[in-house]
Enzyme design. Sequence first.
Site, PDB file in Angstrom:
ATOM      1  CE  LYS A 194      38.024  48.892  37.724  1.00  0.00           C
ATOM      2  NZ  LYS A 194      38.857  48.419  36.586  1.00  0.00           N
ATOM      3  CG  ASP A 199      34.388  46.521  33.005  1.00  0.00           C
ATOM      4  OD1 ASP A 199      33.515  47.194  32.417  1.00  0.00           O
ATOM      5  OD2 ASP A 199      35.603  46.654  32.805  1.00  0.00           O
ATOM      6  CE  LYS A 206      35.957  44.514  30.490  1.00  0.00           C
ATOM      7  NZ  LYS A 206      37.358  44.842  30.175  1.00  0.00           N
ATOM      8  CG  ASP A 217      37.180  45.543  36.654  1.00  0.00           C
ATOM      9  OD1 ASP A 217      38.410  45.532  36.821  1.00  0.00           O
ATOM     10  OD2 ASP A 217      36.615  46.343  35.878  1.00  0.00           O
ATOM     11  CG  ASP A 276      36.459  47.990  28.891  1.00  0.00           C
ATOM     12  OD1 ASP A 276      35.969  47.749  30.012  1.00  0.00           O
ATOM     13  OD2 ASP A 276      37.195  47.192  28.287  1.00  0.00           O
ATOM     14  CD  GLU A 278      35.483  50.036  34.150  1.00  0.00           C
ATOM     15  OE1 GLU A 278      36.018  49.299  34.991  1.00  0.00           O
ATOM     16  OE2 GLU A 278      35.711  49.956  32.918  1.00  0.00           O
ATOM     17  NE  ARG A 280      41.605  54.759  32.769  1.00  0.00           N
ATOM     18  CZ  ARG A 280      42.388  54.381  31.747  1.00  0.00           C
ATOM     19  NH1 ARG A 280      42.899  55.284  30.933  1.00  0.00           N
ATOM     20  NH2 ARG A 280      42.672  53.114  31.559  1.00  0.00           N
TER      21      ARG A 280
END
Length: 428
Positions: A194, A199, A206, A217, A276, A278, A280
């Site tokens: 990933k 993010d 967030k 992230d 959020d 995202e 996956r």
Amino acid sequence: MSSALSVYLTDKMPVNYLAEKALLAFKDDAAHIVIGDNEEENLRRIQKAGRQLDTQGITSLSVQGPGWDKERQWALSLGYTSTLSTNSVQWSAEVADELQQVNDVFRFTRELVNLSAEEIYPVSLAERVAKHLSELAPDHVSYELIKGEALKAAGWMGIYTVGRASQHEPAMLVLDYNPTGDADAPVESALIGKGITYDSGGYSIKPSEGMLSMKCDMGGAATVSGALSLAIRQGLNKRVKLFLCCAENMIDGRAYKLGDIITYKNGLKVEVVNTDAEGRLVLADGLQAAGEAGAKQVIDAATLTGAAQMAVGNEYNALFSVDDEAAEKALRFARQENELLWRLPLNRWHAENCPSAFADTANSRPQKGGGAGGASNAAGFLLRFAPNDGKGWLHFDLAGAYQKSATAMWPAGATALGVRTIAATLRG
């Protein structure tokens, strides 16, 4: 140039005015770390002592005297660092080359994670990793970088959709490490990372304090890249493909929205109920690519869920798999490499735990943190895309990849926890 401070191990505090539980004492221009009979606790004590030595401004250490095996020296090194330090450890001669290899990889991995999103964005992350691995094994590495609208044309809709709102175009790095000399050699393993270089949460935005550390992230991409780098240095002779799923999750008029439906390359339709969630969405593309490559072993790594951190804390990584044999192998390697890893529940029915009235599945539940079992449900979502019905597939949720502030064990920032375990799993 100042000389290195000598560090000794002892089973008895060398001065009588310190508490029995003290980790560290200074005597005769040397540091002494007190250890006991429990080796797991000894490694923790040595790492904590390394932190104390780092915070005291000491710039160079030299291990001296008996008792310094490889893992104890590495524990000292793990604590004896920070995001800004250029500290050095003079290891014992018999393990110096081996530990220097690991140290170089950890510095590479940590730097990728710790640099700001202004410096590490999707394409630059992919290019840095490709350059690093190409220079490491120039005769065995080839790669392709798919970016921007080319992702959509290739059918990689998760990465494209998550990243399309950013000024920095999304990208997938497809890197082939093939030391066999046979262009048709089977792919033994696929690594998927990933690579969300920042993010914001998208429209499920967030709070400010939650965004501060979101340069981390892409820790999954850094971890699998570091693991491949380490395995190559350690003599990996198997073909491995690396897929980095890179995007910035940002907001503008082109950003994906709650209620949108993403249709994946395999035809699966996913309703977005949380922008959020995202990670996956982009990993789903990488898992499909691993399936197309025919990889026998598939490993993905991601800073995926806060639920995993709630379950195992920040000193463990979480492991998910429906393949018990593969999971036990990874746990065995984690114990061998002295990295904390804990298996959390994943059953096939977890894939059904994010239902949608409008698509085959949603990407989460419309509840804070995805609701109860959020980490297992996220892994269940990924299981829908895992090749070979999940056989040979390992999902690392990297709860311990990043420390928001310094602790007694770790400096603030990236830890590179998981790199050694995944490298060993590649070689094993």
